[in-house]
Structures are given as structure tokens and as C-alpha cells.
Design an enzyme around this catalytic site. Sequence first.
Site, PDB file in Angstrom:
ATOM      1  N   ASN A 276     -49.909 143.132  35.460  1.00 56.14           N
ATOM      2  CA  ASN A 276     -49.063 142.905  36.614  1.00 56.14           C
ATOM      3  C   ASN A 276     -49.938 142.999  37.866  1.00 56.14           C
ATOM      4  O   ASN A 276     -50.653 143.975  38.050  1.00 56.14           O
ATOM      5  CB  ASN A 276     -47.949 143.957  36.624  1.00 56.14           C
ATOM      6  CG  ASN A 276     -46.948 143.730  37.724  1.00 56.14           C
ATOM      7  OD1 ASN A 276     -47.296 143.667  38.891  1.00 56.14           O
ATOM      8  ND2 ASN A 276     -45.684 143.631  37.345  1.00 56.14           N
TER       9      ASN A 276
ATOM     10  N   HIS B 280     -46.567 138.640  36.968  1.00 53.32           N
ATOM     11  CA  HIS B 280     -46.248 139.687  36.001  1.00 53.32           C
ATOM     12  C   HIS B 280     -47.337 139.691  34.922  1.00 53.32           C
ATOM     13  O   HIS B 280     -48.122 138.749  34.808  1.00 53.32           O
ATOM     14  CB  HIS B 280     -44.889 139.416  35.364  1.00 53.32           C
ATOM     15  CG  HIS B 280     -43.747 139.621  36.305  1.00 53.32           C
ATOM     16  ND1 HIS B 280     -42.489 139.950  35.856  1.00 53.32           N
ATOM     17  CD2 HIS B 280     -43.649 139.554  37.652  1.00 53.32           C
ATOM     18  CE1 HIS B 280     -41.677 140.077  36.888  1.00 53.32           C
ATOM     19  NE2 HIS B 280     -42.358 139.829  37.995  1.00 53.32           N
TER      20      HIS B 280
ATOM     21  N   GLU C 271     -47.167 139.363  31.656  1.00 49.46           N
ATOM     22  CA  GLU C 271     -47.049 138.292  30.664  1.00 49.46           C
ATOM     23  C   GLU C 271     -47.499 136.949  31.229  1.00 49.46           C
ATOM     24  O   GLU C 271     -48.163 136.169  30.542  1.00 49.46           O
ATOM     25  CB  GLU C 271     -45.604 138.198  30.150  1.00 49.46           C
ATOM     26  CG  GLU C 271     -45.131 139.433  29.410  1.00 49.46           C
ATOM     27  CD  GLU C 271     -44.532 140.508  30.315  1.00 49.46           C
ATOM     28  OE1 GLU C 271     -43.857 141.398  29.789  1.00 49.46           O
ATOM     29  OE2 GLU C 271     -44.725 140.468  31.561  1.00 49.46           O
TER      30      GLU C 271
ATOM     31  N   SER D  15     -40.839 146.146  27.799  1.00 49.97           N
ATOM     32  CA  SER D  15     -39.871 145.095  27.496  1.00 49.97           C
ATOM     33  C   SER D  15     -39.916 144.026  28.583  1.00 49.97           C
ATOM     34  O   SER D  15     -39.838 144.345  29.772  1.00 49.97           O
ATOM     35  CB  SER D  15     -38.467 145.702  27.394  1.00 49.97           C
ATOM     36  OG  SER D  15     -37.502 144.698  27.142  1.00 49.97           O
TER      37      SER D  15
ATOM     38  N   CYS E  52     -39.106 141.318  31.341  1.00 49.63           N
ATOM     39  CA  CYS E  52     -37.982 141.028  32.229  1.00 49.63           C
ATOM     40  C   CYS E  52     -37.422 139.640  31.893  1.00 49.63           C
ATOM     41  O   CYS E  52     -37.958 138.925  31.044  1.00 49.63           O
ATOM     42  CB  CYS E  52     -38.460 141.091  33.678  1.00 49.63           C
ATOM     43  SG  CYS E  52     -39.588 139.738  34.112  1.00 49.63           S
TER      44      CYS E  52
ATOM     45  N   CYS F 212     -40.068 136.812  32.403  1.00 53.62           N
ATOM     46  CA  CYS F 212     -41.059 136.707  31.331  1.00 53.62           C
ATOM     47  C   CYS F 212     -40.414 136.336  29.997  1.00 53.62           C
ATOM     48  O   CYS F 212     -41.025 135.646  29.176  1.00 53.62           O
ATOM     49  CB  CYS F 212     -41.858 137.998  31.244  1.00 53.62           C
ATOM     50  SG  CYS F 212     -42.829 138.278  32.744  1.00 53.62           S
TER      51      CYS F 212
ATOM     52  N   ASP G 208     -40.298 145.933  41.796  1.00 49.34           N
ATOM     53  CA  ASP G 208     -40.808 145.143  40.686  1.00 49.34           C
ATOM     54  C   ASP G 208     -39.698 144.632  39.784  1.00 49.34           C
ATOM     55  O   ASP G 208     -39.750 143.509  39.306  1.00 49.34           O
ATOM     56  CB  ASP G 208     -41.813 145.955  39.862  1.00 49.34           C
ATOM     57  CG  ASP G 208     -42.507 145.089  38.826  1.00 49.34           C
ATOM     58  OD1 ASP G 208     -43.195 144.124  39.232  1.00 49.34           O
ATOM     59  OD2 ASP G 208     -42.360 145.356  37.633  1.00 49.34           O
TER      60      ASP G 208
END
Length: 157
Positions: free
Chosen positions: A42, A53, A55, A78, A80, A83, A143
Site C-alpha cells: 500500500n 493499494h 494488491e 482481506s 477491499c 481490490c 484507507d
Amino acid sequence: MDAHDMLAVAVAEARAGLAEGGIPIGAALFAADGTLLGRGHNRRVQDGDASTHAETAAFRDAGRRAGYRDTIMVTTLSPCWYCSGLVRQFGIPHVVIGEARTFHGGHDWLAEHGVRITLLDDPECVRMMTDFIAAKPELWFEDIGEDVSADIGQEQS
């Protein structure tokens, strides 16, 4: 390479992000055979870019591919909705998640749409996010897209 070995790459990215003053979330994209394709963390704070982010950083680092149906996205937290959408958009069939205690993103939705989810509930990932949230709650809420300033204003009324 097993899920825990792959997660170690994402954890190293999360630590790098934290050391840079950012949010400690890391990710990596692997081929099904365990070959590392891309990694990232991130960078919202560092780059001043709300779309960077972990990912997406790992996805970008992997470069252009003809397809993603033979890949595994590994993330410390996990994913968001943003993503999770990336995973669905490009047909990534498997997501390995370090933890979902501090944030339960879109992984149930992904599972409902045929994505294999491996939730490791890794103590290091939990500790890293718990410590960060306690130290910098305003940055954390920014975030995840929660505007706490409205709540603060209501409390003062």
C-alpha cells in the site's frame, strides 16, 4: 511453495510500507507453480494516491499478461471492494489472505463468485494491523474509506 511461504513475501512488503510511513498492507501475485510475478505494498500515503493499494501495486509490478487464470493473489489483509473488483475483473482464481479480523473486505463476495479463498488468520498480520490501527486510527479510517470527521463533528454538537 505453500501459502505460508507466499504470505511471507506479502508480509515483507507490508513491513516495507510501514517503514516508509505508510499503511502496513502487502501483496504478491504468484503463478500457480509458485513463481513470483509481482509484489507491492500500500503506497497511498507515500505517493499521495488513493488508488495505490497493495494488491494493485503487486498487479502492476507483475506487468502485462495475456491472462490471469493461472495466478494466485496473496495479501496480508482481506481485500477491499476495490481490490476484490480487480481480482474478479481479471479472473484471478485464488486469493490467499493473511487475516480478516481487523478488516473483513470483499472476500465472501469473491468466494460466492467462484474465487478460492484461503484465509490463514496469521498472528503476525493481525498484530501488525492491530498495532497500526491503534497508533494511527485516522489514517486507517481514511484507507478503508470511512469518514470519521463527520462522526467527530456530531459528537461535538
